[in-house]
Design an enzyme around this catalytic site. Structure first.
Site, PDB file in Angstrom:
ATOM      1  N   ASP A   2       0.895  -1.197   0.048  1.00  0.00           N
ATOM      2  CA  ASP A   2       0.101  -0.079  -0.076  1.00  0.00           C
ATOM      3  C   ASP A   2       0.989   1.286   0.054  1.00  0.00           C
ATOM      4  O   ASP A   2       1.393   1.671   0.981  1.00  0.00           O
ATOM      5  CB  ASP A   2      -1.037  -0.046   1.213  1.00  0.00           C
ATOM      6  CG  ASP A   2      -1.878   1.025   0.920  1.00  0.00           C
ATOM      7  OD1 ASP A   2      -2.008   1.942  -0.014  1.00  0.00           O
ATOM      8  OD2 ASP A   2      -2.860   1.269   2.069  1.00  0.00           O
TER       9      ASP A   2
ATOM     10  N   ASP B  59      -1.464   5.816  -6.353  1.00  0.00           N
ATOM     11  CA  ASP B  59      -1.800   5.092  -5.323  1.00  0.00           C
ATOM     12  C   ASP B  59      -1.899   3.354  -5.966  1.00  0.00           C
ATOM     13  O   ASP B  59      -2.650   2.926  -6.976  1.00  0.00           O
ATOM     14  CB  ASP B  59      -3.092   5.404  -4.647  1.00  0.00           C
ATOM     15  CG  ASP B  59      -3.369   4.661  -3.503  1.00  0.00           C
ATOM     16  OD1 ASP B  59      -2.670   4.075  -2.760  1.00  0.00           O
ATOM     17  OD2 ASP B  59      -4.677   4.171  -3.361  1.00  0.00           O
TER      18      ASP B  59
END
Length: 474
Positions: free
Chosen positions: A150, A354
């Site tokens: 992440d 992201d």
């Protein structure tokens, strides 16, 4: 009608038909339509043999290299008898929640406080999740577990025993009592003060808590621990030992935070690998084929194009980039300018990269202009009904290949030309494909992992830049 005018009449309408079928001044590329993969369970091929091979490989590597495989988390556990269609819909629902949470985080006014090694990355889709994961060792001796990657968060954590409330994971729970390198952090420690919301238990040990956009969260004891990437050990990593964990992590044991904050793995271990790492996110349909995440100088690719990283003065986690425009079919889309993506002096707006968001979100004016330009350049594609957050879909059933307009993202100093499969994607098994962008009313735009697929994305934190290398998974 006078017969002598008939050829002219037919020529006129023939020209209209040709123009409608394929605008002559539009650049195209070929898409091979492939439906969503059927549900399957991840099989990590001959894990012991793979580990032995990795060990022998790493003996020949320099101490400054770290490399691990990456996989898509969708293949981490059984598919619960759900169809690819329904699982993809679930994935988009979670994706919407994550994007909303990232936007809310960016809009908050509260400030937040070498050597090469590698791992594997894997893709998949069948559990309705958008994340990618790797397998690394935790503790001494190392216990191998699956970890979600992440870039939008910082804290590294795994589920630990004893567990008051834990979600189901593929591997046994990590037991800190069986690790000789596990060390709890005291409440007075500088590491504890780096947490956004630190706590303290009756033994004066530091407690952490982290919440995510889809409603998932983890709470537990903050500590330091050794992480093992193949045979490369990285010691004294600040690490959350979660005793109360809930959410949709789909069988993974925890999360490897790759953000820019002080507690992320790249920040903590940056001195070990020259502040460089990269990953390649394999195509979500190629779920059995892993790619790699590399830390160190070899993370960079020779054919990468680079764009500077921007800094948000009030939020240090996200990777902000400057997006100046978008081209469709070889022409800049009118109305899409750098001003729509500007990160202002107080941290509002901007564009982030992201790994945990699937679908790219663009501010609504930019999205509408992009969508309309794409539709205008693809008159031969048969329109279909909307699907979840996608308002532009097509019926490609029975097609073996189609021509679609090219799409290029123009970052500051770097033009990134997307493969057709990165923006026209299957949403069911019956030939329905959708344009894989979405609009947002929030100020923050997000470049998601669907658009990153097949590129090697290089995070050169030493030079404060991000690079994109096409066909970087091979």
């Amino acid at each position: 009608m006078n017969g002598k005018h008939l050829p002219l009449f037919l020529s006129f309408f023939t020209a209209i038909a040709v123009s409608f079928a394929a605008p002559l001044d539009v650049e195209y590329q070929t898409l091979i339509p492939t439906s969503l993969p059927s549900p399957q369970t991840l099989s990590w091929p001959n894990l012991q043999q793979s580990q032995s091979q990795s060990e022998s490989e790493s003996e020949s590597e320099s101490e400054s290299t770290l490399s691990v495989n990456l996989h898509h988390v969708d293949n981490l556990s059984p598919a619960f008898n759900s169809s690819p269609h329904s699982l993809f819909k679930l994935r988009l629902q979670r994706d919407a929640a994550r994007a909303k949470a990232l936007s809310a985080m960016a809009a908050s006014t509260k400030p937040r406080g070498a050597g090469d090694f590698s791992s594997s990355v894997t893709s998949g889709l069948v559990q309705g999740s958008g994340e990618y994961f790797t397998r690394i060792g935790i503790g001494t001796p190392p216990r191998n577990v699956y970890m979600v990657l992440d870039t939008g968060s910082d804290v590294v954590w795994v589920q630990c025993s004893p567990c008051r409330k834990c979600y189901s994971q593929t591997d046994p729970l990590f037991d800190p009592k069986k690790s000789s390198s596990f060390l709890g952090v005291t409440c007075a420690s500088p590491l504890c003060r780096l947490l956004d919301s630190p706590g303290c238990n009756s033994r004066r040990k530091c407690l952490y808590q982290v919440s995510y956009g889809d409603g998932s969260f983890t709470v537990g004891e903050f500590s330091t621990e050794t992480l093992t990437f193949r045979r490369t050990k990285v010691s004294n990593v600040a690490f959350g030992c979660g005793h109360d964990n809930e959410g949709l992590f789909v069988g993974a044991a925890g999360l490897l935070g790759l953000g820019r904050g002080k507690l992320s793995f790249p920040t903590q271990a940056g001195g070990r690998f020259g502040k460089k790492f990269s990953y390649c996110l394999v195509d979500r349909s190629a779920s059995s084929n892993p790619s790699s995440m590399v830390f160190g100088d070899s993370a960079a690719s020779r054919n990468a194009v680079y764009t500077p990283l921007l800094t948000n003065p009030k939020l240090d986690t996200f990777y902000y980039l400057g997006l100046n425009g978008i081209s469709v079919g070889g022409k800049r889309v009118r109305g899409i300018t750098a001003s729509l993506f500007k990160l202002d002096g107080i941290g509002n707006g901007g564009v982030i990269l992201d790994s945990g968001t699937s679908v790219t979100r663009l501010t609504r004016p930019a999205y509408v202009a992009l969508r309309d330009a794409f539709v205008a350049g693809a008159p031969n594609l048969k329109r279909d009904s909307e699907f979840s957050l996608f308002d532009t879909c097509f019926d490609l059933s029975g097609k073996t290949e189609v021509k679609v307009p090219t799409v290029v993202l123009h970052f500051e100093g770097a033009d990134v030309s997307l493969p057709a499969s990165n923006y026209l994607i299957p949403v069911d098994s019956d030939g329905k494909f959708c344009f894989a962008f979405a609009g947002t009313n929030a100020g923050l735009s997000i470049i998601g992992n669907i658009q990153q697929q097949s590129f090697r994305v290089v995070f050169d934190l030493a030079a404060n830049r991000v690079g994109f290398a096409p066909r970087g998974c091979v």
